[in-house]
Design an enzyme around this catalytic site. Sequence first.
Site, PDB file in Angstrom:
ATOM      1  N   GLU A 244       0.903  -1.128  -0.010  1.00  0.00           N
ATOM      2  CA  GLU A 244      -0.052  -0.022   0.002  1.00  0.00           C
ATOM      3  C   GLU A 244       0.877   1.297  -0.069  1.00  0.00           C
ATOM      4  O   GLU A 244       0.585   2.242  -0.532  1.00  0.00           O
ATOM      5  CB  GLU A 244      -1.058  -0.020   1.085  1.00  0.00           C
ATOM      6  CG  GLU A 244      -1.870  -1.083   1.314  1.00  0.00           C
ATOM      7  CD  GLU A 244      -2.893  -0.987   0.086  1.00  0.00           C
ATOM      8  OE1 GLU A 244      -3.095  -0.189  -0.543  1.00  0.00           O
ATOM      9  OE2 GLU A 244      -3.899  -2.012   0.253  1.00  0.00           O
TER      10      GLU A 244
ATOM     11  N   ASP B  53      -4.302  -9.666  -8.526  1.00  0.00           N
ATOM     12  CA  ASP B  53      -4.577  -8.555  -9.466  1.00  0.00           C
ATOM     13  C   ASP B  53      -3.723  -7.774 -10.240  1.00  0.00           C
ATOM     14  O   ASP B  53      -3.131  -7.995 -11.397  1.00  0.00           O
ATOM     15  CB  ASP B  53      -5.900  -7.797  -9.147  1.00  0.00           C
ATOM     16  CG  ASP B  53      -5.567  -7.105  -7.515  1.00  0.00           C
ATOM     17  OD1 ASP B  53      -4.487  -7.510  -7.216  1.00  0.00           O
ATOM     18  OD2 ASP B  53      -6.545  -6.321  -7.060  1.00  0.00           O
TER      19      ASP B  53
ATOM     20  N   GLU C 298     -18.553  -6.413  -2.367  1.00  0.00           N
ATOM     21  CA  GLU C 298     -17.140  -6.737  -2.283  1.00  0.00           C
ATOM     22  C   GLU C 298     -17.001  -8.130  -3.045  1.00  0.00           C
ATOM     23  O   GLU C 298     -16.116  -8.482  -3.577  1.00  0.00           O
ATOM     24  CB  GLU C 298     -16.591  -6.643  -0.770  1.00  0.00           C
ATOM     25  CG  GLU C 298     -15.295  -6.655  -0.636  1.00  0.00           C
ATOM     26  CD  GLU C 298     -14.605  -5.336  -1.283  1.00  0.00           C
ATOM     27  OE1 GLU C 298     -15.101  -4.954  -2.226  1.00  0.00           O
ATOM     28  OE2 GLU C 298     -13.650  -4.893  -0.520  1.00  0.00           O
TER      29      GLU C 298
ATOM     30  N   GLU D 150     -12.451   0.377  -9.543  1.00  0.00           N
ATOM     31  CA  GLU D 150     -12.033  -0.614 -10.601  1.00  0.00           C
ATOM     32  C   GLU D 150     -12.967  -0.542 -11.747  1.00  0.00           C
ATOM     33  O   GLU D 150     -12.579  -0.411 -12.998  1.00  0.00           O
ATOM     34  CB  GLU D 150     -11.796  -1.972 -10.147  1.00  0.00           C
ATOM     35  CG  GLU D 150     -10.498  -2.242  -9.214  1.00  0.00           C
ATOM     36  CD  GLU D 150     -10.542  -1.588  -7.929  1.00  0.00           C
ATOM     37  OE1 GLU D 150     -11.473  -1.293  -7.474  1.00  0.00           O
ATOM     38  OE2 GLU D 150      -9.404  -1.844  -7.215  1.00  0.00           O
TER      39      GLU D 150
END
Length: 932
Positions: A146, A293, A387, A405
Amino acid sequence: MSEAGGRGCGSPIPQRARWSLVAATAAFCLVSATSVWTAGAEPMSREEKQKLGNQVLEMFDHAYGNYMEHAYPADELMPLTCRGRVRGQEPSRGDVDDALGKFSLTLIDSLDTLVVLNKTKEFEDAVRKVLRDVNLDNDVVVSVFETNIRVLGGLLGGHSLAIMLKEKGEYMQWYNDELLQMAKQLGYKLLPAFNTTSGLPYPRINLKFGIRKPEARTGTETDTCTACAGTLILEFAALSRFTGATIFEEYARKALDFLWEKRQRSSNLVGVTINIHTGDWVRKDSGVGAGIDSYYEYLLKAYVLLGDDSFLERFNTHYDAIMRYISQPPLLLDVHIHKPMLNARTWMDALLAFFPGLQVLKGDIRPAIETHEMLYQVIKKHNFLPEAFTTDFRVHWAQHPLRPEFAESTYFLYKATGDPYYLEVGKTLIENLNKYARVPCGFAAMKDVRTGSHEDRMDSFFLAEMFKYLYLLFADKEDIIFDIEDYIFTTEAHLLPLWLSTTNQSISKKNTTSEYTELDDSNFDWTCPNTQILFPNDPLYAQSIREPLKNVVDKSCPRGIIRVEESFRSGAKPPLRARDFMATNPEHLEILKKMGVSLIHLKDGRVQLVQHAIQAASSIDAEDGLRFMQEMIELSSQQQKEQQLPPRAVQIVSHPFFGRVVLTAGPAQFGLDLSKHKETRGFVASSKPYNGCSELTNPEAVMGKIALIQRGQCMFAEKARNIQNAGAIGGIVIDDNEGSSSDTAPLFQMAGDGKDTDDIKIPMLFLFSKEGSIILDAIREYEEVEVLLSDKAKDRDPEMENEEQPSSENDSQNQSGEQISSSSQEVDLVDQESSEENSLNSHPESLSLANMDNAASISPSEQTSNPTENHETTNLNGECTDLDNQLQEQSETEEDSNPNVSWGKKVQPIDSILADWNEDIEAFEMMEKDEL
Ligand code: DMJ
């Protein structure tokens, strides 16, 4: 399209520098179609596009302005309580807090968004604030992933646009690479994380003390996610190339090389988590969403930014595997890396919504359109993408933290197709954000898309990504002060200039990626797809792909497990599926026996399953047994979820909230059922005594109102009776545990008192202390506070603003003396017997509504089939076809199913299967427990 510069996606102008070629890769795939569009969905007028663009700007101002006013210098805004989220000062939310490093995260993540949105003056101010206020040397443990994508990426994106502006000559004239210096300082702080034998980074690092030192409080972790280790190359390479310090790019490349080496060689897939010391896969499920991802994203984008063919080669290899095993258009379903024909889940997570955008960059438009369309229909059903959602499009995990996204993919698909349909999609996203997520102090994440309730959370990626993609969707070239095609988007949508591909290029070559001799890449398409060919004289191309999927969500039938069945169409008898199993069917019992699964009928009617691997008739049967048991866990967990009462909503409708704040509430197993009756609306009043455990002394105050009662000291039902007798029309029980919140604790249902509760007619809801104090604070500030109790928040429309002046036996005793309903699962499927068994266990727990644990249970009925699963699959026309019939017909023509027949599969020795199973079972259990 002609090739230039060897294999790379080429510009037709061979004399252009390499960076131009890679720039062309991105640009070509993304922009070519916009000008060729002539028909299809109604074109959107320039005025309307501008109006929507302005709306995005206003929304950004609302989010950013409230962050700066009420939260800065904190990392994030808490939009319900309108204050900053400071780590350590709020109850821990677990891993999600690892993004917060006390470094004004939202400000840094927003830097380049300000420039894209043409807020140059604000950008200049923001950069000054970062340089003046931000400290990167805090004693705080943060996520390496992150921190890299949001903070390092944010600083580099800010630097990239600062130098662009400086060169233009008007703004940032004082700028002297200060953001880059900060980025470099941060880069050095992250480097100790790579001190492992594998070169994969530790998942967390202490910004001040690094790793492993006693004061660092980190460095003992053994696992990391694939995306965590594989999403560094863009930022690290950019840092190396901007500064000339080669070490960053080298470390990121080494981590990528290691992941590549560890891919499962027969499927070419990677798992979700990996041991950073041994390189063993810890979770062997594989998809394109959570945990993996951006590893794939960075392989392709590293090729675009750095022009290194090996990255494209790897990406293409993985992509081929993804399309072979994971892609089941329009779905993308996780599989096992070494049994890739086996689905690992029957649900999808929201993070995979980025994938259609990546497919656009790759140039594979058809599946991108299909998956995007499926996702859009899920959004239309629930207003946001939950989610996680099942293969038949029901909510699996109900939160939605305003993830960007889907907006990202919408933008890229619009760029590729020029189809105005995608502008309409963007318009819906804007409307839903304003209608359901906008609160007076910013935008609040959805706690539950079904009820419309909020969470006190506005993640920094909402500003970094959502507004950027939405603004760019509606912007014309002249609306942006620089050429966006000169940049590549990182996974956090930070902008890195494509000219980096030729800067300090040689540094990356000396210590680079291994040679690639092992791959047969003769099938790869080394040219960029040409949208003129993709949409051959047919501007309706995208529409023609979407059309058959129009009703795929509404008319859905479960899919996803069919892959295994398909694999048996070649002649073998399909194995027994958990959803088909009937404990009264002798044939099924025989199959169970062959698979080494024994079935025990418990006295209370429940069924217990135990698998003894060594009792299976063959290794193949044993393998089928494993899959059957895994399916059974998932099925029973799904059934359990369906049996729970969903959470309810408390919506504050009076001034100044006007229905914009929605609190997530636990239901009661008694009183008025809000899902069956109209919502209850009324002003709130505190009861006296506040615990509501005796006759109220202030009946005049609660008469005709919704009574607030504190949890504790007596049963929930007793409180309900006391307030009902005083004339209350509803009740809200507020938790007496100070600081409790639905963000950190699972919601539960209030159970009755073990007696008949039919006399309780009013609705009762439960709020944790934090949500309850939002109402109590509002009373202190505005005195009159009106709320709506319902199963789903009512739309906050202008009308609401005008309405300012209104209108069981397993129960366990909690510490407060009330009963909390607990699920009755003493033993559900099996007992843990020996290491040679696959045994499925569940644990008693209070009935948790927000809990994601996989507590496996099986209904006592003999028939285990999920009522919504009707053995059908959905074809692309959204119609259901009866797969069972097809399989039946097929099996009638099959040869005798001898248990020893290997069905063409290689027979593995039993020990290796046992080892495999244990890993699979562990991975499976972990998979459900892990949050995104
Ligand atoms: C962002 O921080 C990034 O896009 C990341 O790659 C995963 N997703 C979040 C937002 O959902």
